[in-house]
Design an enzyme around this catalytic site. Sequence first.
Site, PDB file in Angstrom:
ATOM      1  N   CYS A 115       2.479   4.877  24.032  1.00  0.00           N
ATOM      2  CA  CYS A 115       3.262   3.694  24.324  1.00  0.00           C
ATOM      3  C   CYS A 115       3.459   2.833  23.146  1.00  0.00           C
ATOM      4  O   CYS A 115       3.941   1.895  23.004  1.00  0.00           O
ATOM      5  CB  CYS A 115       3.093   3.019  25.587  1.00  0.00           C
TER       6      CYS A 115
ATOM      7  N   GLY B 187      -2.716  -5.965  -0.628  1.00  0.00           N
ATOM      8  CA  GLY B 187      -3.205  -7.185  -0.521  1.00  0.00           C
ATOM      9  C   GLY B 187      -3.255  -7.839   0.810  1.00  0.00           C
ATOM     10  O   GLY B 187      -4.178  -8.521   1.085  1.00  0.00           O
TER      11      GLY B 187
ATOM     12  N   GLY C 108       0.732  -1.067   0.139  1.00  0.00           N
ATOM     13  CA  GLY C 108      -0.048  -0.001  -0.062  1.00  0.00           C
ATOM     14  C   GLY C 108       0.772   1.459  -0.105  1.00  0.00           C
ATOM     15  O   GLY C 108       0.687   2.350  -0.762  1.00  0.00           O
TER      16      GLY C 108
END
Lengths: 277, 392
Positions: B325, B200, B72
Amino acid sequence: MWEYTEKVKDLFLKPRNVGEIENADAVGEVGSIVCGDALKLFLKVDRETGRIIDAKFQTFGCASAIASSSALTEIVRGKTLEEALKVTNKDIAEFLGGLPDEKMHCSVMGREALEAAIANYRGEAVPLHKEGRTVCKCFDVTEEKIRKVAIENHLTTVDEITNFTKAGGGCGECKGDIEEILRDIWSVKLPEKTAKPKKLTNLQKIALIQDIIENEIRPGLQADNGDAELIDVEGDRVIIALRGMCTGCVMSDVTVRGIQEKLRELVSGGITVEAQK
Amino acid sequence: MSNSIYLDNNATTRVAPEVIEAMLPYLRDLYGNPSSMHTFGGQLHRKVEDARAQVASLINANPEEIIFTSCGTEGDNTALMSSVESQPRKKHVITTRVEHPAVLNFCHHLGRKGFRVTYIPVDSQGHLDLDALTKAVDDDTAAVSVMYANNETGVVFPVEGIGEMLRQRGVVFHTDAVQAAGKIPLDVTKLPVDLLTLSGHKIHAPKGVGALYVRKGTRFSPYIIGGHQEKGRRAGTENVASIIGLGKAAELAAKQLRNEAPFLISLRDRLENALLKTCPDVRINGDRTTRLPNTTNLSFEYVEGEAILLRLNEFNVCASSGSACTSGSLEPSHVLRAMGVPFTAVHGSIRFSLSRYNTEEEIDRVIEIMPPVIRELRSLSPFGRDKMSRLP
């Protein structure tokens, strides 16, 4: 995922000494919910012997913040206040079998809560490092705290300061300030930088710049169908013109910066390069 | 870890067994290079084209409008880089404050290169400020990039309306549809976008493969330069097995989309409604009415997200948090901050994202586990409704 030791996991999943002490002799509170972690430490102190007979905590924070708080209470129980004041953040980290680098600030928070609680017991002003200049505005960290933590833990890089105090971990604007503080702390001990090269005359400098652009920079640009030409040199200001494919290339800023880097390295650290528009 | 309750499907998904089956021959025996002259390799070209048609069909595109990528992020970077490189005179880019880092950090990068970048804000429900977007567009605007659906909250943006406005103004429009694809219907014949990113591993294909849709007629300039693959639009030997896997995953997603959405909504709402009831001081982040079917983002006040996740981990429950965190930096989620979610709630945010492989039993198990986890962590916290420490 963080690599926590078994001890951290144990004290996070089954924390010891959780809660409040009613009528505590000392309370120390540090951190804030905004910053993502906060610790409230309660101490019961034997007035005669000055010994900590009970210690409990409440913590808002991640696994290592909770484990560090619990470790702190285990460490200080039974100690006199004088002994307790000698406990460092390193002791807390060691008790836990170590903490991930990025989580060292949890141990520092424990140590701060202890200082705050003992000051509270003695009726002193809370030494919360609130004095002095705030360096990191995102996490409200003062210069004093950075200096103290840097010296105690032998920290020499900005990343280490961020790991131990969070300073510089937000917007990052104060990283330059932190670097300066570190330079100030350690400058005496660091070896002197290599001796400055002897000063060039203006003519020598221009000739050197010309030579570098001709032999080291243009061939690379020409390979990409681009080119550069030296237009003028005014003191440390070097003006060039980009030609060919370099004109209007989106990467031209990078090209100019690359040339600047090269000239700074080979001629003088103060050089700035500008492309003629 | 087969007994894990995996509710982190916006992070990555299980590779569908059908996808693995489809891929295996290409990992084992059919290892040729599709560019080869011999049949052994050359025959794979046809298979890659079949996969291209399968991916195209998921979004109703023409196969030649699909370029295979590695992920992506590559799709997003390529779309933006191509848009600015093919319009060298334009020096302005518009995006949103809540994009995935693949778009956001690339825009920061363009900003450092001298581009003007406008970051459009969102409101407390996660909706985009469309007025601000319309006003930001000018003659210098090279491209607008707006995600289809947000990965953290699941909030869906009105990409169709934005696209129509931009088409009238003649501005290139990219949408990062990595989270939307396979979860809600996408049809590029109705959607006025020029570029659209797919990944994908969010749709039950493996990691390391994705696709970029480039509408026919869109000026394109390749990001990865080298060989002639993908008609010169993306160099590099094809990741054949993964491309076959992506094709299969796209086919499955297209086939199951209509049945899957109501199933996911029912599970998600079951979880959400139960937790709202059993855990006090909980809020939902993002508009409940315009979300992906599989996503819920909840904030548990007075406790910290990493602590919740690691307690859940003890029960093999997998989720995500927007707390500082867990973000890899010290700053909490930029998405929730952009929505103005108070710090008290950002640090205690938990995202559950579901998939077709989740079951009602799993959801009921989490409904059972969650309240004591929150209760215990709150008992550790100095903050709370009835605690001595007041919130700032």
